[in-house]
Design a protein around this motif. Structure first.
Motif, PDB file in Angstrom:
ATOM      1  N   THR A  47      27.859  42.252  40.576  1.00 14.59           N
ATOM      2  CA  THR A  47      28.943  42.069  41.546  1.00 14.59           C
ATOM      3  C   THR A  47      28.615  40.926  42.498  1.00 14.59           C
ATOM      4  OG1 THR A  47      29.553  44.410  41.400  1.00 14.59           O
ATOM      5  CG2 THR A  47      30.288  43.222  43.365  1.00 14.59           C
ATOM      6  N   ALA A  48      27.377  40.864  42.948  1.00 17.02           N
ATOM      7  CA  ALA A  48      26.941  39.769  43.826  1.00 17.02           C
ATOM      8  C   ALA A  48      27.067  38.429  43.119  1.00 17.02           C
ATOM      9  CB  ALA A  48      25.510  40.002  44.301  1.00 17.02           C
ATOM     10  N   ASN A  49      26.710  38.381  41.848  1.00 16.38           N
ATOM     11  CA  ASN A  49      26.826  37.151  41.073  1.00 16.38           C
ATOM     12  C   ASN A  49      28.283  36.719  40.950  1.00 16.38           C
ATOM     13  OD1 ASN A  49      27.258  35.774  38.244  1.00 16.38           O
ATOM     14  ND2 ASN A  49      25.145  35.340  38.878  1.00 16.38           N
ATOM     15  N   LEU A  50      29.170  37.665  40.682  1.00  9.69           N
ATOM     16  CA  LEU A  50      30.598  37.342  40.599  1.00  9.69           C
ATOM     17  C   LEU A  50      31.102  36.815  41.937  1.00  9.69           C
ATOM     18  CD1 LEU A  50      33.366  37.318  39.208  1.00  9.69           C
ATOM     19  CD2 LEU A  50      33.597  39.738  39.878  1.00  9.69           C
ATOM     20  N   ALA A  51      30.694  37.435  43.028  1.00 10.37           N
ATOM     21  CA  ALA A  51      31.108  36.977  44.355  1.00 10.37           C
ATOM     22  C   ALA A  51      30.643  35.544  44.604  1.00 10.37           C
ATOM     23  CB  ALA A  51      30.566  37.915  45.430  1.00 10.37           C
ATOM     24  N   ALA A  52      29.436  35.219  44.185  1.00  2.98           N
ATOM     25  CA  ALA A  52      28.917  33.852  44.356  1.00  2.98           C
ATOM     26  C   ALA A  52      29.751  32.864  43.552  1.00  2.98           C
ATOM     27  CB  ALA A  52      27.446  33.787  43.942  1.00  2.98           C
ATOM     28  N   ARG A  53      30.114  33.238  42.341  1.00  5.47           N
ATOM     29  CA  ARG A  53      30.911  32.337  41.495  1.00  5.47           C
ATOM     30  C   ARG A  53      32.297  32.109  42.100  1.00  5.47           C
ATOM     31  NH1 ARG A  53      30.217  34.411  35.414  1.00  5.47           N
ATOM     32  NH2 ARG A  53      31.084  32.369  34.899  1.00  5.47           N
ATOM     33  N   VAL A  54      32.924  33.161  42.581  1.00  8.58           N
ATOM     34  CA  VAL A  54      34.235  33.024  43.222  1.00  8.58           C
ATOM     35  C   VAL A  54      34.086  32.198  44.498  1.00  8.58           C
ATOM     36  CG1 VAL A  54      36.087  34.270  44.399  1.00  8.58           C
ATOM     37  CG2 VAL A  54      35.217  35.109  42.195  1.00  8.58           C
ATOM     38  N   GLY A  55      33.040  32.450  45.261  1.00 10.25           N
ATOM     39  CA  GLY A  55      32.821  31.729  46.510  1.00 10.25           C
ATOM     40  C   GLY A  55      32.751  30.223  46.329  1.00 10.25           C
ATOM     41  N   ARG A  56      32.157  29.779  45.219  1.00 10.40           N
ATOM     42  CA  ARG A  56      32.053  28.330  44.961  1.00 10.40           C
ATOM     43  C   ARG A  56      33.416  27.696  44.701  1.00 10.40           C
ATOM     44  NH1 ARG A  56      27.225  30.130  42.421  1.00 10.40           N
ATOM     45  NH2 ARG A  56      28.198  30.290  40.365  1.00 10.40           N
ATOM     46  N   LEU A  57      34.412  28.479  44.357  1.00 11.86           N
ATOM     47  CA  LEU A  57      35.748  27.945  44.051  1.00 11.86           C
ATOM     48  C   LEU A  57      36.680  27.925  45.258  1.00 11.86           C
ATOM     49  CD1 LEU A  57      36.375  29.810  40.674  1.00 11.86           C
ATOM     50  CD2 LEU A  57      35.641  27.437  40.978  1.00 11.86           C
ATOM     51  N   LEU A  58      36.314  28.605  46.328  1.00 10.70           N
ATOM     52  CA  LEU A  58      37.214  28.762  47.463  1.00 10.70           C
ATOM     53  C   LEU A  58      37.408  27.478  48.261  1.00 10.70           C
ATOM     54  CD1 LEU A  58      36.071  32.231  48.823  1.00 10.70           C
ATOM     55  CD2 LEU A  58      38.139  31.703  47.498  1.00 10.70           C
ATOM     56  N   ARG A  59      38.628  27.315  48.769  1.00 17.75           N
ATOM     57  CA  ARG A  59      38.961  26.225  49.690  1.00 17.75           C
ATOM     58  C   ARG A  59      39.996  26.713  50.706  1.00 17.75           C
ATOM     59  NH1 ARG A  59      41.664  22.491  44.929  1.00 17.75           N
ATOM     60  NH2 ARG A  59      40.450  23.553  43.430  1.00 17.75           N
ATOM     61  N   PRO A  60      40.132  26.008  51.816  1.00 18.82           N
ATOM     62  CA  PRO A  60      41.099  26.442  52.822  1.00 18.82           C
ATOM     63  C   PRO A  60      42.491  26.646  52.224  1.00 18.82           C
ATOM     64  CG  PRO A  60      39.716  24.706  53.705  1.00 18.82           C
ATOM     65  CD  PRO A  60      39.392  24.808  52.232  1.00 18.82           C
ATOM     66  N   GLY A  61      43.133  27.718  52.663  1.00 21.18           N
ATOM     67  CA  GLY A  61      44.458  28.069  52.187  1.00 21.18           C
ATOM     68  C   GLY A  61      44.447  29.090  51.061  1.00 21.18           C
ATOM     69  N   ASP A  62      43.259  29.419  50.536  1.00 21.08           N
ATOM     70  CA  ASP A  62      43.167  30.354  49.415  1.00 21.08           C
ATOM     71  C   ASP A  62      43.362  31.802  49.846  1.00 21.08           C
ATOM     72  OD1 ASP A  62      42.778  28.483  47.449  1.00 21.08           O
ATOM     73  OD2 ASP A  62      40.603  28.704  47.385  1.00 21.08           O
ATOM     74  N   VAL A  63      43.909  32.573  48.915  1.00 18.96           N
ATOM     75  CA  VAL A  63      44.052  34.016  49.088  1.00 18.96           C
ATOM     76  C   VAL A  63      43.425  34.687  47.873  1.00 18.96           C
ATOM     77  CG1 VAL A  63      45.692  35.936  49.224  1.00 18.96           C
ATOM     78  CG2 VAL A  63      46.150  33.813  50.480  1.00 18.96           C
ATOM     79  N   VAL A  64      42.526  35.625  48.145  1.00 18.62           N
ATOM     80  CA  VAL A  64      41.923  36.443  47.104  1.00 18.62           C
ATOM     81  C   VAL A  64      42.386  37.869  47.360  1.00 18.62           C
ATOM     82  CG1 VAL A  64      39.803  37.262  46.029  1.00 18.62           C
ATOM     83  CG2 VAL A  64      39.920  34.923  46.936  1.00 18.62           C
ATOM     84  N   ALA A  65      43.171  38.403  46.423  1.00 14.69           N
ATOM     85  CA  ALA A  65      43.751  39.741  46.534  1.00 14.69           C
ATOM     86  C   ALA A  65      42.839  40.727  45.811  1.00 14.69           C
ATOM     87  CB  ALA A  65      45.152  39.742  45.932  1.00 14.69           C
ATOM     88  N   LEU A  66      42.242  41.654  46.564  1.00 15.97           N
ATOM     89  CA  LEU A  66      41.282  42.614  46.020  1.00 15.97           C
ATOM     90  C   LEU A  66      41.960  43.968  45.817  1.00 15.97           C
ATOM     91  CD1 LEU A  66      38.318  41.791  48.425  1.00 15.97           C
ATOM     92  CD2 LEU A  66      38.618  40.995  46.086  1.00 15.97           C
ATOM     93  N   SER A  67      41.969  44.450  44.582  1.00 15.44           N
ATOM     94  CA  SER A  67      42.595  45.729  44.260  1.00 15.44           C
ATOM     95  C   SER A  67      41.600  46.637  43.561  1.00 15.44           C
ATOM     96  CB  SER A  67      43.802  45.518  43.343  1.00 15.44           C
ATOM     97  OG  SER A  67      44.761  44.696  43.957  1.00 15.44           O
ATOM     98  N   GLY A  68      41.895  47.915  43.595  1.00 13.91           N
ATOM     99  CA  GLY A  68      41.076  48.922  42.931  1.00 13.91           C
ATOM    100  C   GLY A  68      41.137  50.219  43.707  1.00 13.91           C
ATOM    101  N   ASP A  69      40.758  51.289  43.036  1.00 22.47           N
ATOM    102  CA  ASP A  69      40.750  52.592  43.688  1.00 22.47           C
ATOM    103  C   ASP A  69      39.760  52.615  44.839  1.00 22.47           C
ATOM    104  OD1 ASP A  69      42.633  53.608  41.900  1.00 22.47           O
ATOM    105  OD2 ASP A  69      41.101  54.396  40.538  1.00 22.47           O
ATOM    106  N   LEU A  70      39.867  53.637  45.693  1.00 20.31           N
ATOM    107  CA  LEU A  70      38.873  53.838  46.738  1.00 20.31           C
ATOM    108  C   LEU A  70      37.502  53.965  46.084  1.00 20.31           C
ATOM    109  CD1 LEU A  70      40.689  56.411  49.046  1.00 20.31           C
ATOM    110  CD2 LEU A  70      40.149  54.043  49.596  1.00 20.31           C
ATOM    111  N   GLY A  71      36.521  53.239  46.611  1.00 25.56           N
ATOM    112  CA  GLY A  71      35.175  53.295  46.076  1.00 25.56           C
ATOM    113  C   GLY A  71      34.921  52.379  44.895  1.00 25.56           C
ATOM    114  N   ALA A  72      35.904  51.563  44.530  1.00 22.83           N
ATOM    115  CA  ALA A  72      35.737  50.679  43.368  1.00 22.83           C
ATOM    116  C   ALA A  72      34.869  49.463  43.667  1.00 22.83           C
ATOM    117  CB  ALA A  72      37.098  50.221  42.837  1.00 22.83           C
ATOM    118  N   GLY A  73      34.651  49.144  44.936  1.00 28.45           N
ATOM    119  CA  GLY A  73      33.768  48.035  45.275  1.00 28.45           C
ATOM    120  C   GLY A  73      34.438  46.836  45.920  1.00 28.45           C
TER     121      GLY A  73
END
Length: 155
Positions: free
Chosen positions: A15-41
């Protein structure tokens, strides 16, 4: 046309690795929509992303009660929203939504609460529990994110 990618995350390190990969793609104006059940991470993913982009030791509380937490990072401010308690989409305006979608980056837990305010250009990340420590992440890039997602996850 949206671009989708599914990844198995066997543990917290993945999960940390995925977050790092997504983080490298981010730029101002971006929206990351996080979905999942309670406790999904969702909050764990956000915590890894924020620490990876800024101070690795920074306290990153879940915004469940405050609704939004902000983090000054190099190049932009990141806004971490938890919209679970919103009852209508316009309530997000009171939290600074218009500012973040122009100049910052938004991580949004419970993005369906945005209704028609959910931007067409966004990265959706849906987390599903597959075991005690494992998750399955489905990333879907909409609009400009469709091509960025493909480039950011090439082997």
């Amino acid at each position: 046309m949206p671009q989708a990618l599914t990844l198995d995350l066997p543990d917290e390190a993945a999960t940390a690795n995925l977050a790092a990969r997504v983080g490298r793609l981010l730029r101002p104006g971006d929206v990351v929509a996080l979905s999942g059940d309670l406790g999904a991470g969702k909050s764990a993913f956000a915590r890894h992303l924020i620490r990876g982009l800024g101070d690795a030791e920074e306290e990153v509380p879940s915004p469940t009660f405050t609704l939004v937490q902000t983090y000054d990072l190099p190049g932009y401010t990141l806004w971490h929203f938890d919209l679970y308690r919103l009852t209508e989409p316009d309530e997000v305006l009171e939290l600074g939504w218009e500012e973040v979608i122009h100049d910052g980056v938004a991580l949004v837990e419970w993005p369906t609460r945005l209704g028609p305010r959910l931007p067409a250009d966004r990265l959706e990340l849906d987390l599903a529990i597959t075991g005690p420590d494992s998750r399955r992440a489905t990333l879907t890039g909409h609009g400009a994110w469709a091509s960025r997602l493909g480039r950011g996850f090439e082997p």
